[in-house]
Design a protein around this motif. Structure first.
Motif, PDB file in Angstrom:
ATOM      1  N   LEU A 182       3.635  60.341  53.672  1.00  0.00           N
ATOM      2  CA  LEU A 182       2.748  60.528  54.820  1.00  0.00           C
ATOM      3  C   LEU A 182       2.269  59.204  55.395  1.00  0.00           C
ATOM      4  O   LEU A 182       1.388  59.196  56.240  1.00  0.00           O
ATOM      5  N   PHE A 183       2.818  58.114  54.908  1.00  0.00           N
ATOM      6  CA  PHE A 183       2.219  56.846  55.285  1.00  0.00           C
ATOM      7  C   PHE A 183       2.981  56.161  56.407  1.00  0.00           C
ATOM      8  O   PHE A 183       2.603  55.091  56.858  1.00  0.00           O
ATOM      9  N   GLN A 184       4.071  56.850  56.850  1.00  0.00           N
ATOM     10  CA  GLN A 184       4.818  56.309  57.987  1.00  0.00           C
ATOM     11  C   GLN A 184       5.267  57.484  58.837  1.00  0.00           C
ATOM     12  O   GLN A 184       5.581  58.549  58.304  1.00  0.00           O
ATOM     13  N   ALA A 185       5.334  57.266  60.154  1.00  0.00           N
ATOM     14  CA  ALA A 185       5.805  58.336  61.038  1.00  0.00           C
ATOM     15  C   ALA A 185       7.292  58.560  60.806  1.00  0.00           C
ATOM     16  O   ALA A 185       8.038  57.631  60.528  1.00  0.00           O
ATOM     17  N   ALA A 191       2.742  61.879  64.494  1.00  0.00           N
ATOM     18  CA  ALA A 191       1.894  60.677  64.482  1.00  0.00           C
ATOM     19  C   ALA A 191       0.495  60.980  63.959  1.00  0.00           C
ATOM     20  O   ALA A 191      -0.105  60.180  63.237  1.00  0.00           O
ATOM     21  N   LYS A 192      -0.033  62.152  64.322  1.00  0.00           N
ATOM     22  CA  LYS A 192      -1.402  62.479  63.922  1.00  0.00           C
ATOM     23  C   LYS A 192      -1.517  62.764  62.435  1.00  0.00           C
ATOM     24  O   LYS A 192      -2.616  62.821  61.899  1.00  0.00           O
ATOM     25  N   TYR A 193      -0.374  62.951  61.754  1.00  0.00           N
ATOM     26  CA  TYR A 193      -0.427  63.264  60.330  1.00  0.00           C
ATOM     27  C   TYR A 193      -0.313  62.014  59.481  1.00  0.00           C
ATOM     28  O   TYR A 193      -0.557  62.048  58.295  1.00  0.00           O
ATOM     29  N   VAL A 194       0.065  60.914  60.091  1.00  0.00           N
ATOM     30  CA  VAL A 194       0.229  59.697  59.301  1.00  0.00           C
ATOM     31  C   VAL A 194      -1.148  59.202  58.868  1.00  0.00           C
ATOM     32  O   VAL A 194      -2.110  59.259  59.633  1.00  0.00           O
ATOM     33  N   GLU A 195      -1.241  58.757  57.623  1.00  0.00           N
ATOM     34  CA  GLU A 195      -2.538  58.353  57.077  1.00  0.00           C
ATOM     35  C   GLU A 195      -2.389  57.036  56.322  1.00  0.00           C
ATOM     36  O   GLU A 195      -1.318  56.721  55.807  1.00  0.00           O
ATOM     37  N   ASP A 196      -3.503  56.319  56.262  1.00  0.00           N
ATOM     38  CA  ASP A 196      -3.520  55.068  55.505  1.00  0.00           C
ATOM     39  C   ASP A 196      -3.544  55.374  54.014  1.00  0.00           C
ATOM     40  O   ASP A 196      -4.340  56.197  53.550  1.00  0.00           O
ATOM     41  N   LYS A 252       5.122  70.242  52.780  1.00  0.00           N
ATOM     42  CA  LYS A 252       6.454  70.098  53.360  1.00  0.00           C
ATOM     43  C   LYS A 252       6.570  68.764  54.105  1.00  0.00           C
ATOM     44  O   LYS A 252       7.556  68.039  53.958  1.00  0.00           O
ATOM     45  N   SER A 253       5.528  68.430  54.870  1.00  0.00           N
ATOM     46  CA  SER A 253       5.558  67.155  55.598  1.00  0.00           C
ATOM     47  C   SER A 253       5.601  65.984  54.637  1.00  0.00           C
ATOM     48  O   SER A 253       6.276  64.989  54.878  1.00  0.00           O
TER      49      SER A 253
END
Lengths: 372, 322
Positions: A182-185, A191-196, A252-253
C-alpha cells in the motif's frame, strides 16, 4: 603333549603346542610342520556367540551421517535461505536437527514427519532470536498440515527440553505490515489508498497494544488481530476517502490474505474504541457508531491509557452468569439392576431375524455382478 | 442538636460515601461469612471479584467512612461553636465538651456496631473497623469446587466374546470391524458408552461420578451376560477423571507462561488455552483466558481438588488489574 595327534607329513606323534605371536599352534617337533592353528580370539565360547548384526543395532549409525539425515540438513539450509534468515540462524537450526536425529523416535519416523521436523527446527531458532515467523508461513512453504506440524513441534520441544519464547508481537506487526503493498500507487492501489509506511506502522502498533490491553489478543491467533488493526489504522489516516472501503477490499489492494477471524476481531476492536469514546466529553455528544468512531481513532489513541482505565475500571463485559447448581446424585454403584431394564437393550427374536434378512439383502445388493 | 440534614447522626457517615462509590459495582451478598471456603458450593454472586478483592474494598470503604466521620466531626464542632457563641461561656464549655463526647460516642458506635435500618450496601457489616486480615490470604481455600465431567474406567469380563453375536442380538450396539475392532454399546441410565473387545475387556466412558461409572459397567456386564456369555466383573478400575470449573476472572496467559515456563505450554497459533502440566499431583490443566479450567489425568477425585487448590493462587496472580 596332547595325545592322539599325528603329523600329516612325517607321521610323528611328537606334536608340541607352541604359540606364535599369541596364536597357539600345534607343531610337529620332527619336521616343523604346523598341524593346527588357533584362532586369533580369546576363547572358544566367545566365538560361539558371534552373530550377524543389523545395521540399526550396530554402532555404524553413530559413525556416519545417514542419507536421510543429510537430506534433512540440506532442507533446513534451503528453508533458511528461502526465508532470508541471517546466516547464524542456519547453523543453529542445523544443530537442532542433528540433536533431534540422535533420538530413535525421530530416526524411525515417517518421511512426512521428518519433513515437518525441518520446519520445526527453523521455527524454534527464529522464536529464540525474536524473529517473527508464524507456523502458518512454514506450513505453507512445506505444504504441511498444521495438525501434523503441531504434533511434531510439541514432541520436539518436549524431547529436546527446550524453552521456546512466545511470538514477539511487535516484530510480527512490523514484518506483516511491511508486506502490505500500500505504500506505492499501482493499478490495484488507487492514489487515495496509498499510505505512508511509518505512520501506518506506528498507528497499527498502538492499536495492537490497545487490543492486547483489552483482552482481544490472549488466546487468539495473533495475525487476524494485526490485520484488523492495520485496516483501522489505514482507514483512520484518511477516513473521508477510505471509510467506504471494506476489509476484504483492503486486503485485496494490499495483496494480503484475509484471515477468517479478522472480521470478528475488527468488530471487537471497534467496540473497545466506542467504549473509550464514551469517556471523552466532546465525543459523547457526537453519538458515535462503528463507522464514525474511525474518524476519531487518532484522538482516542493519544489518550488511550487514561481512557482504557476509565472505560474498563468496573470489569470487562460482565455477563450475568448462571451458576449451574451441581447435581448431587445418590448413586452408590452397587444398586440392584432389574431384569426389565437390561431386557430393553436386547433384541427380540423377530427383530434378529429381520435384521439378518436386511443385512443379507444389503450384502447381496453390493455384490451384484455387473450385467453383461 | 441540629444537623445538616434530617438523617440521624449514625447514618450520616454512610450517606456521603454512597456518592463516592461508582455505580454499578455489584452487591456482594452480606450473608456470605467472612473467610468462607469451607462450604463446598460455588460462589453464588454475579460479580467477578474474588474474596481478597472484597476484603480490600471493605477496608477502603471503612477508610472512607473514617474520613467522612472526621469531616463530620469538624463540621459539627464548627456549628456548635457558632451556635454557642451567643450563649454564656460557662455553658459553652460544658456543651462543647459534651457535644464532642457525644460525637465521639457516635463515631464509635458507627464503627463497631451493625447499623440498624441501613440497607446492606456494604459487604458484611459485621466486619470490625480495625480489619483483622487473615494470616496468609493464600492459605484460604478458593471456595470453588471442580465438577467432574467424565470418568473412564475399565473392567475385565473374564471370558472371550463373539462381537458379531453381540452386535446382532443387542439393540444398543454398533460394530464396524473395518473401522474399529470393538463393539460400541450405549445405555441410557447412567448415560455412558462402552467399548467391548473380543478379549473380554471393556472400557466404560461418559459417567459423571465414580459410582455411576461402576453401576454402568455392571449394567453392561449384565447385558453381555444376558446375551449368553459367562461374563464376570473383574478388576474394575478407574483410569481417568476429567473435571472442570470456572475461576470467574480473566487470566493473562502470556504472563503465566513466562513465570511457570517449565510447566506451561501456550501456543495461541495452535490452541487457545494454556496447557499446564502439574507435577504434584500429576494432573494436566487446560487454562483458558476466560477463567475456565479443565483438569484431567486424575485417578482419584482428590487429585483434581488438590490440583485446583494448587493452581488457584497462581491464577489469582495473573488476573487483570485494570
Amino acid at each position: 603333549m596332547p595325545g592322539g595327534g599325528r603329523c600329516p607329513d612325517c607321521g610323528s606323534t611328537e606334536l608340541v603346542e607352541d604359540s606364535h605371536y599369541s596364536q597357539s599352534q600345534l607343531v610337529c617337533s620332527d619336521c616343523g610342520c604346523v598341524v593346527t592353528e588357533g584362532v586369533l580370539t580369546t576363547t572358544f565360547s566367545d566365538e560361539g556367540n558371534l552373530r550377524e548384526v543389523t545395521y540399526s543395532r550396530s554402532t555404524g549409525e553413530n559413525e556416519q551421517v545417514s542419507r536421510s539425515e543429510q537430506r534433512g540438513l540440506r532442507r533446513v539450509r534451503d528453508l533458511c535461505r528461502v526465508l532470508q534468515l541471517p546466516p547464524t540462524f542456519e547453523d543453529t537450526a542445523v544443530a537442532y536437527y542433528q540433536k533431534a536425529y540422535r533420538h530413535s523416535g525421530i530416526r524411525a519416523a515417517r518421511l512426512q514427519k521428518k519433513e515437518v521436523l525441518v520446519g520445526c527446527c527453523v521455527l524454534i531458532t527464529c522464536r529464540q532470536r525474536n524473529w517473527p515467523l508464524t507456523m502458518g508461513t512454514i506450513c505453507t512453504l512445506l505444504y504441511a498440515d498444521l495438525d501434523v506440524f503441531s504434533g511434531t513441534y510439541m514432541q520436539l520441544v518436549k524431547l529436546l527440553g527446550l524453552d521456546v519464547p512466545s511470538l514477539c508481537l511487535a516484530e510480527l506487526v512490523k514484518t506483516y505490515c511491511s508486506s502490505f503493498k500500500l505504500f506505492q500507487a499501482s493499478p490495484s492501489v488507487p492514489a487515495k489508498y496509498v499510505e505512508d509506511k511509518e505512520k501506518m506502522l506506528s498507528r497499527t502498533l498502538q492499536l495492537v497494544e490497545l487490543a492486547d490491553e483489552t483482552w482481544l489478543v490472549t488466546g487468539r491467533h495473533p495475525l487476524p488481530v494485526i490485520t484488523a488493526a492495520a485496516f483501522l489504522a489505514w482507514q483512520s489516516l484518511q477516513p473521508s476517502y477510505r471509510l467506504s472501503c471494506s476489509l476484504a477490499r483492503f486486503c485485496k489492494s494490499a495483496n494480503v490474505d484475509l484471515p477468517h477471524p479478522a472480521s470478528s476481531r475488527l468488530q471487537e476492536l471497534l467496540a473497545v474504541l466506542l467504549r473509550m469514546a464514551k469517556q471523552l466529553a466532546w465525543l459523547q455528544v457526537l453519538k458515535l457508531d462503528k463507522r464514525s468512531v474511525v474518524k476519531h481513532i487518532g484522538d482516542l489513541l493519544q489518550h488511550r491509557h487514561t481512557l482504557v482505565r476509565a472505560a474498563f475500571q468496573d470489569g470487562m463485559g460482565k455477563r450475568p452468569r448462571i451458576c449451574p447448581t451441581p447435581t448431587v446424585s445418590t448413586v452408590t454403584g452397587d444398586e440392584n439392576i432389574s431384569d426389565s431394564e437390561i431386557e430393553q437393550y436386547l433384541r427380540t427374536p423377530q427383530e434378529i431375524r429381520d435384521f439378518q434378512r436386511a443385512q443379507a439383502a444389503g450384502q447381496a445388493a453390493t455384490s451384484v455382478p455387473n450385467p453383461p | 442538636m441540629d444537623q445538616n440534614n434530617s438523617l440521624p447522626p449514625y447514618a450520616q457517615g454512610l450517606a456521603s460515601p454512597q456518592g463516592a462509590m461508582t455505580p454499578g459495582i455489584p452487591i456482594f451478598s452480606p450473608m456470605m461469612p467472612y473467610g468462607t471456603g469451607l462450604t463446598p458450593q460455588p460462589i453464588q454472586n454475579t460479580s467477578s471479584l474474588s474474596i481478597l478483592e472484597e476484603q480490600q474494598r471493605q477496608q477502603q470503604q471503612q477508610q472512607q467512612q473514617q474520613q467522612q466521620q472526621q469531616q463530620q466531626q469538624q463540621q459539627q464542632q464548627q456549628q456548635q461553636q457558632q451556635a454557642t457563641a451567643q450563649q454564656a461561656t460557662s455553658q459553652q464549655a460544658t456543651q462543647v465538651a459534651s457535644g464532642q463526647a457525644s460525637q465521639l460516642f457516635h463515631s464509635q458506635t458507627l464503627t463497631t456496631a451493625p447499623l440498624p435500618g441501613a440497607t446492606p450496601l456494604y459487604p458484611s457489616p459485621l466486619t470490625p473497623m480495625t480489619p483483622i486480615t487473615p494470616a496468609t490470604p493464600a492459605s484460604e481455600s478458593s471456595g470453588i469446587v471442580p465438577q467432574l465431567q467424565n470418568i473412564v474406567s475399565t473392567v475385565n469380563l473374564g471370558c472371550k466374546l463373539d462381537l458379531k453375536t453381540i452386535a446382532l442380538r443387542a439393540r444398543n450396539a454398533e460394530y464396524n470391524p473395518k473401522r474399529f475392532a470393538a463393539v460400541i454399546m450405549r445405555i441410557r441410565e447412567p448415560r455412558t458408552t462402552a467399548l467391548i473387545f473380543s478379549s473380554g475387556k471393556m472400557v466404560c466412558t461418559g459417567a459423571k461420578s465414580e459410582e455411576q461409572s461402576r453401576l454402568a459397567a455392571r449394567k453392561y456386564a449384565r447385558v453381555v451376560q444376558k446375551l449368553g456369555f459367562p461374563a464376570k466383573f473383574l478388576d474394575f478400575k478407574i483410569q481417568n477423571m476429567v473435571g472442570s470449573c470456572d475461576v470467574k476472572f480473566p487470566i493473562r496467559l502470556e504472563g503465566l507462561v513466562l513465570t511457570h515456563q517449565q510447566f506451561s505450554s501456550y501456543e495461541p497459533e495452535l490452541f487457545p488455552g494454556l496447557i499446564y502440566r502439574m507435577i504434584k499431583p500429576r494432573i494436566v490443566l487446560l487454562i483458558f483466558v476466560s477463567g475456565k479450567v479443565v483438569l484431567t489425568g486424575a485417578k482419584v477425585r482428590a487429585e483434581i481438588y488438590e490440583a485446583f487448590e494448587n493452581i488457584y493462587p497462581i491464577l489469582k496472580g495473573f488476573r487483570k488489574t485494570t
